[in-house]
Design a protein around this motif. Sequence first.
Motif, short mmCIF file in Angstrom:
data_model
loop_
_atom_site.label_atom_id
_atom_site.label_comp_id
_atom_site.label_asym_id
_atom_site.label_seq_id
_atom_site.Cartn_x
_atom_site.Cartn_y
_atom_site.Cartn_z
N GLN A 30 -38.57 62.32 -34.39
CA GLN A 30 -38.41 61.29 -33.37
C GLN A 30 -39.70 61.14 -32.57
N THR A 31 -40.17 59.92 -32.45
CA THR A 31 -41.35 59.61 -31.64
C THR A 31 -40.98 58.54 -30.62
N GLU A 32 -41.76 58.49 -29.54
CA GLU A 32 -41.46 57.55 -28.47
C GLU A 32 -42.75 57.23 -27.72
N SER A 33 -42.70 56.22 -26.88
CA SER A 33 -43.85 55.83 -26.08
C SER A 33 -43.38 55.08 -24.84
N ASP A 34 -44.34 54.81 -23.94
CA ASP A 34 -44.13 53.93 -22.78
C ASP A 34 -43.02 54.41 -21.85
N TYR A 53 -34.35 55.40 -16.75
CA TYR A 53 -35.37 55.89 -17.69
C TYR A 53 -35.64 54.83 -18.74
N GLU A 54 -36.85 54.28 -18.71
CA GLU A 54 -37.28 53.31 -19.71
C GLU A 54 -38.09 54.03 -20.78
N VAL A 55 -37.81 53.74 -22.05
CA VAL A 55 -38.54 54.39 -23.13
C VAL A 55 -38.48 53.49 -24.37
N SER A 56 -39.48 53.64 -25.23
CA SER A 56 -39.52 52.90 -26.50
C SER A 56 -39.42 53.88 -27.65
N ALA A 57 -38.40 53.74 -28.47
CA ALA A 57 -38.29 54.52 -29.71
C ALA A 57 -39.25 53.93 -30.73
N THR A 58 -40.05 54.77 -31.39
CA THR A 58 -41.11 54.26 -32.27
C THR A 58 -41.05 54.81 -33.69
N THR A 59 -40.03 55.58 -34.03
CA THR A 59 -39.92 56.10 -35.40
C THR A 59 -39.43 54.97 -36.30
N ALA A 60 -40.27 54.55 -37.26
CA ALA A 60 -39.92 53.43 -38.13
C ALA A 60 -38.62 53.71 -38.86
N GLY A 61 -37.70 52.75 -38.80
CA GLY A 61 -36.42 52.86 -39.49
C GLY A 61 -35.34 53.57 -38.71
N ALA A 62 -35.67 54.18 -37.57
CA ALA A 62 -34.68 54.94 -36.81
C ALA A 62 -33.57 54.02 -36.31
N ARG A 63 -32.34 54.54 -36.37
CA ARG A 63 -31.18 53.81 -35.87
C ARG A 63 -30.61 54.42 -34.59
N ARG A 115 -26.98 60.36 -27.38
CA ARG A 115 -27.37 59.71 -28.64
C ARG A 115 -27.11 58.21 -28.51
N VAL A 116 -28.19 57.45 -28.53
CA VAL A 116 -28.11 56.00 -28.37
C VAL A 116 -28.15 55.33 -29.73
N THR A 117 -27.22 54.44 -30.00
CA THR A 117 -27.25 53.63 -31.22
C THR A 117 -28.06 52.37 -30.92
N LEU A 118 -29.20 52.26 -31.59
CA LEU A 118 -30.12 51.15 -31.32
C LEU A 118 -29.55 49.83 -31.84
N ALA A 119 -30.01 48.73 -31.26
CA ALA A 119 -29.52 47.42 -31.65
C ALA A 119 -29.91 47.05 -33.07
N ARG A 120 -31.03 47.61 -33.52
CA ARG A 120 -31.53 47.35 -34.88
C ARG A 120 -32.45 48.50 -35.25
N PRO A 121 -32.67 48.74 -36.54
CA PRO A 121 -33.64 49.78 -36.92
C PRO A 121 -35.02 49.47 -36.35
N VAL A 122 -35.76 50.49 -35.98
CA VAL A 122 -37.09 50.29 -35.44
C VAL A 122 -37.99 49.70 -36.52
N PRO A 123 -38.67 48.57 -36.27
CA PRO A 123 -39.55 47.98 -37.29
C PRO A 123 -40.77 48.88 -37.56
N GLN A 124 -41.36 48.71 -38.73
CA GLN A 124 -42.59 49.43 -39.04
C GLN A 124 -43.66 49.04 -38.02
N ASP A 125 -44.30 50.06 -37.40
CA ASP A 125 -45.30 49.83 -36.36
C ASP A 125 -44.74 49.01 -35.20
N ASP A 279 -40.35 44.22 -31.05
CA ASP A 279 -38.92 44.55 -31.15
C ASP A 279 -38.34 44.14 -32.50
N THR A 280 -38.83 43.04 -33.08
CA THR A 280 -38.25 42.52 -34.31
C THR A 280 -39.20 42.58 -35.51
#
Length: 406
Positions: A30-34, A53-63, A115-125, A279-280
């Motif tokens: 798991q990676t994150e930023s911001d 707490y604001e955070v950006s999940a950055t692992t490509a494909g993570a749900r 454990r948060v279920t994201l709205a969509r898988p994290v896009p590549q980059d 985001d998309t």
Amino acid sequence: MTAASALRTVHFLPLLLWAALTGAAAPPRQTESDAYSRYELLAPGSGQFRILYEVSATTAGARHYFNPIRKGSIATDERVIDRSTGKPLRFDIVGGDVARQAGVPNAGADGQYIRVTLARPVPQDGEARILIDKTYTDPNSYRMDGDTIVFDRSLGIKRNAVVLPRGYEPISVNYPSQVLQEADGRIKLSFWNTSPAAAPLIVKARPARLAPPVQEGLAGRLQERATQSREIVYYLRDPDTHSFDLTHDYTESRPGVGVYTNVVRAGSRVSNPSARDLDTGEQLRAETLKGAAAIAKAGGDARDADANTEAVLFHFKAPAAGETRRLRISETYTDPERYRREGDTLIWDRSFGRPMNAVVLPAGWALTDSSVPATVSLLDDGRVRLDFINPRNDEIAVLILAARRK
């Protein structure tokens, strides 16, 4: 192997063992930023504080994204929002074993995670931006000392704000912070931790009768720096070209605004503009225009433009109320005045107004001087990167010199 890399290896061993026993590939880490945390201190004596707490999940494909519940704290009133759409996200509370098997290698078996279920898988980059809203009860961190309130907590997140209860004034803050009065009269202490260690924050405040906030004509100088999330990375080409590529991450939160206007600095030339929605992953339309009339006609911001102004306009779906857009803008600039070579010395001489900036030297060049403090790292391809964090609401004039490796 360095001590840091050895520690990362030890933390990752449980994932490798789990993968060996199950025959499955180890999940991506798991990676994150911001990340940004806002602590709102609730009623004195309650030991309770609200965390936004604001955070950006950055692992490509993570749900999913896993947020730890700190030991010693009791979490209640949780909710999670997708910052792109403003809509609520599903979540549940799981143990450390579940988090570790999903890519959090240092999760302890006795730990608890949201454990948060994201709205969509994290896009590549790309990113999945979320807001976690929760209330902690932790009388060890938030307590009374007579009529003085004390907030004593180690904060590992780099961007933070602590909001005092209404009717309290700060009398002791051990970490350099902005002091800002909010519209409702509460006082906020905000800071950017530029060190690699957690900030051992101790805040003390006492009751006070405060006048209503008066900021007319001063608001421009009283902006919270820690909430500013623009990030710019400059990738320098060979200095003889005077050219550099850059990426600029920007969040648009104004309802109905669907154009970002990037004005080209005088003396610079721009080429290769492109952008995408982080985001998309959607690619966005870009156009380069000259003159205030042309910029305004295309929907851009031409308030300070004249007939000679050149700007790149990036078009995207305008956010509705409660929505935001996170864009990554890419361009190539040529600027002989600010980026050049003199003899065997590379010279980068440019002012930065944003809080987060990075400069990547071209291959084959060694850093010799930086006029402003920076952290230095080595990229996988051997290039040297300098990261500058400016926690103040002003510009920094950065001069970098580098020598060609023999």
